[in-house]
Design a protein around this motif. Structure first.
Motif, PDB file in Angstrom:
ATOM      1  N   PRO A   4     -24.803  49.442  18.216  1.00 52.38           N
ATOM      2  CA  PRO A   4     -24.452  48.241  17.454  1.00 52.38           C
ATOM      3  C   PRO A   4     -23.146  48.421  16.691  1.00 52.38           C
ATOM      4  O   PRO A   4     -22.883  49.486  16.136  1.00 52.38           O
ATOM      5  N   TRP A   5     -22.333  47.373  16.689  1.00 51.36           N
ATOM      6  CA  TRP A   5     -21.068  47.340  15.953  1.00 51.36           C
ATOM      7  C   TRP A   5     -20.149  48.494  16.334  1.00 51.36           C
ATOM      8  O   TRP A   5     -19.290  48.900  15.547  1.00 51.36           O
ATOM      9  N   ALA A   6     -20.279  48.996  17.562  1.00 51.52           N
ATOM     10  CA  ALA A   6     -19.499  50.163  17.970  1.00 51.52           C
ATOM     11  C   ALA A   6     -17.996  49.879  17.972  1.00 51.52           C
ATOM     12  O   ALA A   6     -17.186  50.777  17.718  1.00 51.52           O
ATOM     13  N   HIS A   7     -17.609  48.641  18.265  1.00 47.38           N
ATOM     14  CA  HIS A   7     -16.190  48.298  18.337  1.00 47.38           C
ATOM     15  C   HIS A   7     -15.581  48.095  16.954  1.00 47.38           C
ATOM     16  O   HIS A   7     -14.359  47.996  16.828  1.00 47.38           O
ATOM     17  N   ASP A   8     -16.432  48.015  15.931  1.00 47.08           N
ATOM     18  CA  ASP A   8     -15.958  47.812  14.564  1.00 47.08           C
ATOM     19  C   ASP A   8     -16.079  49.061  13.705  1.00 47.08           C
ATOM     20  O   ASP A   8     -15.354  49.205  12.717  1.00 47.08           O
ATOM     21  N   ALA A   9     -17.013  49.939  14.049  1.00 47.34           N
ATOM     22  CA  ALA A   9     -17.320  51.093  13.198  1.00 47.34           C
ATOM     23  C   ALA A   9     -16.190  52.117  13.237  1.00 47.34           C
ATOM     24  O   ALA A   9     -15.614  52.405  14.289  1.00 47.34           O
ATOM     25  N   ASP A  10     -15.895  52.671  12.093  1.00 44.94           N
ATOM     26  CA  ASP A  10     -14.903  53.735  12.012  1.00 44.94           C
ATOM     27  C   ASP A  10     -15.475  55.057  12.500  1.00 44.94           C
ATOM     28  O   ASP A  10     -14.750  55.892  13.056  1.00 44.94           O
ATOM     29  N   GLY A  64     -20.026  35.346  26.680  1.00 40.68           N
ATOM     30  CA  GLY A  64     -19.598  36.649  26.197  1.00 40.68           C
ATOM     31  C   GLY A  64     -20.009  36.853  24.758  1.00 40.68           C
ATOM     32  O   GLY A  64     -21.063  36.395  24.308  1.00 40.68           O
ATOM     33  N   ALA A  65     -19.146  37.526  23.989  1.00 37.19           N
ATOM     34  CA  ALA A  65     -19.458  37.803  22.588  1.00 37.19           C
ATOM     35  C   ALA A  65     -19.279  36.541  21.744  1.00 37.19           C
ATOM     36  O   ALA A  65     -18.357  35.757  21.961  1.00 37.19           O
ATOM     37  N   VAL A  66     -20.172  36.362  20.774  1.00 37.17           N
ATOM     38  CA  VAL A  66     -20.086  35.178  19.918  1.00 37.17           C
ATOM     39  C   VAL A  66     -18.929  35.286  18.929  1.00 37.17           C
ATOM     40  O   VAL A  66     -18.483  34.278  18.374  1.00 37.17           O
ATOM     41  N   ALA A  67     -18.439  36.495  18.685  1.00 37.14           N
ATOM     42  CA  ALA A  67     -17.328  36.704  17.760  1.00 37.14           C
ATOM     43  C   ALA A  67     -16.713  38.066  18.036  1.00 37.14           C
ATOM     44  O   ALA A  67     -17.344  38.939  18.635  1.00 37.14           O
ATOM     45  N   ASP A  68     -15.474  38.222  17.612  1.00 36.22           N
ATOM     46  CA  ASP A  68     -14.777  39.483  17.850  1.00 36.22           C
ATOM     47  C   ASP A  68     -15.242  40.590  16.919  1.00 36.22           C
ATOM     48  O   ASP A  68     -15.118  41.771  17.236  1.00 36.22           O
ATOM     49  N   VAL A  78     -18.568  60.879  15.149  1.00 38.63           N
ATOM     50  CA  VAL A  78     -17.514  60.632  16.133  1.00 38.63           C
ATOM     51  C   VAL A  78     -16.637  59.463  15.686  1.00 38.63           C
ATOM     52  O   VAL A  78     -17.114  58.325  15.609  1.00 38.63           O
ATOM     53  N   PRO A  79     -15.363  59.692  15.388  1.00 42.50           N
ATOM     54  CA  PRO A  79     -14.476  58.587  15.002  1.00 42.50           C
ATOM     55  C   PRO A  79     -14.221  57.654  16.189  1.00 42.50           C
ATOM     56  O   PRO A  79     -14.234  58.087  17.352  1.00 42.50           O
ATOM     57  N   ARG A  80     -13.992  56.365  15.881  1.00 43.37           N
ATOM     58  CA  ARG A  80     -13.661  55.413  16.946  1.00 43.37           C
ATOM     59  C   ARG A  80     -12.333  55.801  17.595  1.00 43.37           C
ATOM     60  O   ARG A  80     -11.372  56.143  16.913  1.00 43.37           O
ATOM     61  N   GLY A  81     -12.308  55.776  18.915  1.00 39.65           N
ATOM     62  CA  GLY A  81     -11.099  56.119  19.649  1.00 39.65           C
ATOM     63  C   GLY A  81     -10.823  57.599  19.739  1.00 39.65           C
ATOM     64  O   GLY A  81      -9.722  58.008  20.149  1.00 39.65           O
ATOM     65  N   HIS A  82     -11.809  58.428  19.393  1.00 37.61           N
ATOM     66  CA  HIS A  82     -11.616  59.879  19.427  1.00 37.61           C
ATOM     67  C   HIS A  82     -11.354  60.336  20.858  1.00 37.61           C
ATOM     68  O   HIS A  82     -11.902  59.785  21.823  1.00 37.61           O
ATOM     69  N   GLU A  83     -10.522  61.345  21.012  1.00 38.17           N
ATOM     70  CA  GLU A  83     -10.201  61.877  22.333  1.00 38.17           C
ATOM     71  C   GLU A  83     -11.479  62.352  23.029  1.00 38.17           C
ATOM     72  O   GLU A  83     -12.310  63.043  22.439  1.00 38.17           O
ATOM     73  N   GLY A  84     -11.633  61.949  24.283  1.00 40.36           N
ATOM     74  CA  GLY A  84     -12.824  62.312  25.044  1.00 40.36           C
ATOM     75  C   GLY A  84     -13.935  61.278  24.965  1.00 40.36           C
ATOM     76  O   GLY A  84     -15.024  61.510  25.478  1.00 40.36           O
ATOM     77  N   THR A  85     -13.663  60.133  24.312  1.00 46.11           N
ATOM     78  CA  THR A  85     -14.654  59.060  24.236  1.00 46.11           C
ATOM     79  C   THR A  85     -14.128  57.805  24.921  1.00 46.11           C
ATOM     80  O   THR A  85     -12.926  57.514  24.872  1.00 46.11           O
ATOM     81  N   VAL A  86     -15.044  57.080  25.553  1.00 44.58           N
ATOM     82  CA  VAL A  86     -14.720  55.802  26.189  1.00 44.58           C
ATOM     83  C   VAL A  86     -15.759  54.787  25.729  1.00 44.58           C
ATOM     84  O   VAL A  86     -16.965  55.062  25.785  1.00 44.58           O
ATOM     85  N   LEU A  87     -15.303  53.635  25.289  1.00 48.56           N
ATOM     86  CA  LEU A  87     -16.194  52.608  24.764  1.00 48.56           C
ATOM     87  C   LEU A  87     -16.118  51.373  25.649  1.00 48.56           C
ATOM     88  O   LEU A  87     -15.059  50.756  25.780  1.00 48.56           O
ATOM     89  N   ALA A  88     -17.253  51.029  26.276  1.00 51.62           N
ATOM     90  CA  ALA A  88     -17.333  49.836  27.124  1.00 51.62           C
ATOM     91  C   ALA A  88     -18.084  48.731  26.396  1.00 51.62           C
ATOM     92  O   ALA A  88     -18.949  49.001  25.557  1.00 51.62           O
ATOM     93  N   GLU A  89     -17.766  47.494  26.737  1.00 53.14           N
ATOM     94  CA  GLU A  89     -18.351  46.349  26.054  1.00 53.14           C
ATOM     95  C   GLU A  89     -19.705  45.981  26.654  1.00 53.14           C
ATOM     96  O   GLU A  89     -19.868  45.912  27.872  1.00 53.14           O
ATOM     97  N   GLN A  90     -20.676  45.748  25.789  1.00 55.91           N
ATOM     98  CA  GLN A  90     -21.987  45.227  26.157  1.00 55.91           C
ATOM     99  C   GLN A  90     -22.315  44.085  25.204  1.00 55.91           C
ATOM    100  O   GLN A  90     -21.639  43.874  24.207  1.00 55.91           O
ATOM    101  N   PHE A  91     -23.370  43.305  25.535  1.00 57.30           N
ATOM    102  CA  PHE A  91     -23.743  42.172  24.695  1.00 57.30           C
ATOM    103  C   PHE A  91     -25.244  42.175  24.454  1.00 57.30           C
ATOM    104  O   PHE A  91     -26.027  42.507  25.349  1.00 57.30           O
ATOM    105  N   SER A  92     -25.626  41.809  23.242  1.00 56.93           N
ATOM    106  CA  SER A  92     -27.049  41.689  22.913  1.00 56.93           C
ATOM    107  C   SER A  92     -27.518  40.274  23.210  1.00 56.93           C
ATOM    108  O   SER A  92     -26.720  39.379  23.508  1.00 56.93           O
ATOM    109  N   LEU A 143     -22.067  44.897  21.634  1.00 55.64           N
ATOM    110  CA  LEU A 143     -22.561  46.264  21.544  1.00 55.64           C
ATOM    111  C   LEU A 143     -21.587  47.155  22.298  1.00 55.64           C
ATOM    112  O   LEU A 143     -20.648  46.667  22.940  1.00 55.64           O
ATOM    113  N   GLY A 144     -21.813  48.448  22.238  1.00 51.42           N
ATOM    114  CA  GLY A 144     -20.920  49.352  22.942  1.00 51.42           C
ATOM    115  C   GLY A 144     -21.670  50.414  23.727  1.00 51.42           C
ATOM    116  O   GLY A 144     -22.671  50.948  23.248  1.00 51.42           O
TER     117      GLY A 144
END
Length: 377
Positions: free
Chosen positions: A159-165, A36-40, A183-197, A203-204
């Motif tokens: 890139p860094w989608a899970h960390d970016a504001d 999986g991901a090498v780090a959170d 687009v702010p992270r967690g904005h209404e109408g957005t869904v972020l799925a996990e991917q890996f490089s 990645l997201g």
């Protein structure tokens, strides 16, 4: 032509070398050892150090706490970061902030730039479209509904989608124009799925389903996305150059010490010729990188638009970084695949950069189209 860097650009590179001197590639999480991901998250301690050294605000104007430097200075710093596999969103956040500064409204600038320059806010860009091969701006639609914009579509490998504001998302309108949505992270109408490089970084996949944004959060200035896209591509070329230079240095050190038949293998003609070919690749990558960065920074006219210089840099970077790491693995023998040695990490990062840049044949086609529409005298 004068290829000498300014004192300010050299100072930025020197500051970067000082910061990255404390980063050990051996300590970078290995995708071969981590499922999986090498780090959170990214290296937050390094991010704070970069902020303290004023390296996150290079492209920002002084009124936002920046140094007011250009893409060349940023590429010099990115080159140093790639040599040690620095796990920070330096390219994406810097480029996104620069685009907001150049094309955004005053409200967006006031809310984002100073905080991004201090490292308090992380920005990123959705630049790979739905599949990674189609134009990013075609993957999302944007339409106006009263005083708001409504976005629908999918962007992959952010890139860094899970960390970016905030994520800058290019989108196309019904009239064929391209806008940039903040687009702010967690904005209404957005869904972020996990991917890996291939490097093991998270990645997201960003899905927008009737996501509504206020007009102040959408940059609809002509040319904003094209400028940001070229800056991101040029910065990725700088990362490829720095990584390739470090890998060739590792290969030189290894082949100078590894002996067969009583002689260092670096003295064998077959080894020397392969290393020389890769050195030529790196010098071509370097020359085309600075040409592209200079065109973006200066806005100087040329026989082709700046996109032509960026396409040439991408051709050399995508092909060059692959050839460098392949030759390094070959000349290291089995030692290059040893997970206790950092070369396999560089190989994984190089593959990620190559995929991010895209195939050289696509950039050659772009260059051909530009030559067809801008015939040289």
């Amino acid at each position: 032509m004068d290829f000498t860097f300014t004192e300010e650009q050299q100072a930025a590179a020197e500051a970067a070398r000082g910061v990255f001197a404390g980063v050990t590639p051996d300590a970078v999480p290995s995708p071969a050892l981590t499922p999986g991901a090498v780090a959170d998250t990214y290296d937050q301690a390094l991010w704070a150090t970069l902020a303290d050294a004023d390296l996150l605000s290079l492209l920002l104007e002084t009124r936002y706490g920046g140094a007011g430097l250009d893409a060349i200075a940023l590429c010099l710093v990115l080159r140093e970061s790639a040599r040690v596999l620095a796990r920070v969103p330096l390219l994406e956040s810097s480029a996104a902030a620069a685009a907001v500064q150049a094309y955004g409204g005053e409200e967006a600038k006031a809310g984002l730039l100073a905080r991004a320059g201090r490292g308090e806010m992380v920005l990123t860009v959705a630049a790979h479209g739905r599949t990674g091969h189609d134009p990013a701006e075609q993957a999302v639609t944007a339409r106006q509904d009263g005083g708001t914009w409504v976005l629908d579509g999918v962007q992959t490998a952010v890139p860094w989608a899970h960390d970016a504001d905030v994520t800058l998302v290019p989108a196309h309108t019904g009239t064929g124009r391209t806008v940039l949505a903040l687009v702010p992270r967690g904005h209404e109408g957005t869904v972020l799925a996990e991917q890996f490089s291939t490097s093991g970084e998270r990645l997201g996949e960003l899905r927008l389903e009737s996501a509504r944004l206020a007009a102040r959060d959408v940059i609809d200035t002509d040319g904003a996305w094209e400028w940001l896209r070229d800056l991101l591509a040029t910065g990725t070329c700088a990362l490829a150059l720095g990584l390739g230079e470090r890998v060739l240095r590792m290969t030189s050190d290894y082949t100078g010490k590894r002996e067969q038949f009583g002689f260092p293998i670096a003295t064998f003609q077959a080894v020397a010729v392969q290393a020389a070919d890769r050195y030529i690749d790196l010098r071509a990558m370097e020359a085309t990188l600075w040409q592209a960065a200079w065109r973006i920074s200066s806005g100087a006219p040329g026989p082709l638009p700046a996109a032509g210089d960026v396409a040439v840099a991408k051709i050399w970077a995508a092909e060059g970084v692959r050839r460098v790491v392949q030759t390094a693995q070959h000349l290291h023998g089995g030692f290059g695949a040893d997970v206790d040695y950092p070369l396999h990490r560089y190989h994984a990062w190089a593959k990620h950069l190559e995929l991010s840049l895209g195939p050289a044949s696509a950039h050659e086609e772009t260059l051909g189209d530009l030559l067809a529409t801008h015939p040289l005298a």
